[in-house]
Motif scaffolding. Structure first.
Motif, PDB file in Angstrom:
ATOM      1  N   ILE A   1       0.830  -1.203   0.000  1.00 55.88           N
ATOM      2  CA  ILE A   1       0.000   0.000   0.000  1.00 55.88           C
ATOM      3  C   ILE A   1       0.870   1.261   0.000  1.00 55.88           C
ATOM      4  N   GLU A   2       2.053   1.168   0.592  1.00 52.66           N
ATOM      5  CA  GLU A   2       2.948   2.329   0.644  1.00 52.66           C
ATOM      6  C   GLU A   2       3.316   2.807  -0.763  1.00 52.66           C
ATOM      7  N   GLY A   3       3.681   1.864  -1.625  1.00 51.61           N
ATOM      8  CA  GLY A   3       4.019   2.213  -3.007  1.00 51.61           C
ATOM      9  C   GLY A   3       2.828   2.804  -3.743  1.00 51.61           C
ATOM     10  N   PHE A   4       1.660   2.241  -3.509  1.00 52.46           N
ATOM     11  CA  PHE A   4       0.433   2.741  -4.131  1.00 52.46           C
ATOM     12  C   PHE A   4       0.177   4.185  -3.707  1.00 52.46           C
ATOM     13  N   LEU A   5       0.340   4.468  -2.399  1.00 51.79           N
ATOM     14  CA  LEU A   5       0.089   5.820  -1.895  1.00 51.79           C
ATOM     15  C   LEU A   5       1.148   6.828  -2.356  1.00 51.79           C
ATOM     16  N   LYS A   6       2.361   6.356  -2.657  1.00 48.22           N
ATOM     17  CA  LYS A   6       3.382   7.262  -3.201  1.00 48.22           C
ATOM     18  C   LYS A   6       2.954   7.755  -4.582  1.00 48.22           C
ATOM     19  N   LYS A   7       2.321   6.871  -5.357  1.00 45.37           N
ATOM     20  CA  LYS A   7       1.849   7.239  -6.693  1.00 45.37           C
ATOM     21  C   LYS A   7       0.503   7.967  -6.639  1.00 45.37           C
ATOM     22  N   ASN A   8      -0.295   7.685  -5.611  1.00 44.17           N
ATOM     23  CA  ASN A   8      -1.642   8.247  -5.467  1.00 44.17           C
ATOM     24  C   ASN A   8      -1.745   8.895  -4.088  1.00 44.17           C
ATOM     25  N   LYS A   9      -1.234  10.112  -3.986  1.00 43.90           N
ATOM     26  CA  LYS A   9      -1.093  10.794  -2.676  1.00 43.90           C
ATOM     27  C   LYS A   9      -2.408  10.880  -1.885  1.00 43.90           C
ATOM     28  N   ALA A  10      -3.524  11.076  -2.569  1.00 47.75           N
ATOM     29  CA  ALA A  10      -4.815  11.217  -1.885  1.00 47.75           C
ATOM     30  C   ALA A  10      -5.461   9.866  -1.588  1.00 47.75           C
ATOM     31  N   GLY A  11      -4.825   8.763  -2.043  1.00 51.99           N
ATOM     32  CA  GLY A  11      -5.422   7.441  -1.891  1.00 51.99           C
ATOM     33  C   GLY A  11      -6.279   7.123  -3.101  1.00 51.99           C
ATOM     34  N   GLY A  12      -7.026   6.034  -3.009  1.00 44.49           N
ATOM     35  CA  GLY A  12      -7.907   5.650  -4.110  1.00 44.49           C
ATOM     36  C   GLY A  12      -8.212   4.171  -4.085  1.00 44.49           C
ATOM     37  N   MET A  13      -9.007   3.748  -5.069  1.00 44.11           N
ATOM     38  CA  MET A  13      -9.393   2.346  -5.125  1.00 44.11           C
ATOM     39  C   MET A  13      -8.156   1.490  -5.377  1.00 44.11           C
ATOM     40  N   HIS A  14      -7.944   0.499  -4.540  1.00 41.84           N
ATOM     41  CA  HIS A  14      -6.778  -0.379  -4.659  1.00 41.84           C
ATOM     42  C   HIS A  14      -7.136  -1.699  -5.339  1.00 41.84           C
ATOM     43  N   HIS A  15      -8.211  -2.365  -4.888  1.00 45.12           N
ATOM     44  CA  HIS A  15      -8.622  -3.621  -5.506  1.00 45.12           C
ATOM     45  C   HIS A  15     -10.085  -3.916  -5.209  1.00 45.12           C
ATOM     46  N   ILE A  16     -10.612  -4.888  -5.955  1.00 41.58           N
ATOM     47  CA  ILE A  16     -11.934  -5.423  -5.645  1.00 41.58           C
ATOM     48  C   ILE A  16     -11.751  -6.874  -5.241  1.00 41.58           C
TER      49      ILE A  16
END
Length: 175
Positions: free
Chosen positions: A107-122
């Motif tokens: 999740i850390e890598g995901f948040l580095k690319k998407n600072k505000a957060g967002g949908m990660h998976h279903i």
């Protein structure tokens, strides 16, 4: 923020289906029936949850609980997946709010690319995760691990490669 991103994603899915020309739908259903194939020995179930990566777990939890009035769990650490999770119960399904836990959290890598957060998976339930994995591998759908691991709900889960799933990270969970 998160609410807007989720609404946009849902709108895109719903409206893309509604605007499919009827002739396309008919052609697809006719061609499908002419080429019967053996069905898999596993079945796809219901949507279990939509997972949202959040930079601030407390703030996101408060939004769903205090502003929207949803039933929200306490923070649940899931060290084997590198996340802290808050479950938001929506009655017909759940949302998982994900926040990094530990030094090698995906999740850390995901948040580095998407600072505000967002949908990660279903996450979609299956009635036989081992059969599903074998069948999908035969169909050249890659998984992110060799075999299922125990997920946040205490059941076996496996993630399918987003490049093989239309750009969406899909988690399968044993029902």
């Amino acid at each position: 923020g998160i609410c807007f991103l989720l609404a946009e994603a849902l709108n895109e899915v719903l409206f893309s289906r509604l605007h499919t020309p009827l002739s396309t739908v008919r052609a697809f259903s006719v061609s499908q029936s002419r080429h019967p194939t053996a069905g898999p020995v596993w079945n796809l179930g219901r949507l279990n949850h939509v997972a949202i990566a959040v930079p601030d777990l407390e703030k996101a939890s408060a939004f769903y609980k205090d502003i929207l009035g949803a039933q929200v769990s306490e923070v649940v650490p899931v060290p084997e997946h590198g996340v802290s999770v808050v479950f938001v119960n929506l009655g017909n399904t759940k949302m998982e709010l994900l926040h990094p836990l530990g030094s090698n959290s995906p999740i850390e890598g995901f948040l580095k690319k998407n600072k505000a957060g967002g949908m990660h998976h279903i996450c979609i339930e299956v009635d036989d995760i081992n059969e599903a994995v074998m069948d999908l591998k035969k169909k050249e759908i890659r998984t992110l691990s060799e075999e299922a691991k125990t997920g946040a709900h205490g059941k076996p889960v496996i993630f399918l490669h987003p490049k093989d799933c239309g750009g969406v990270l899909v988690e399968l969970e044993q029902a």
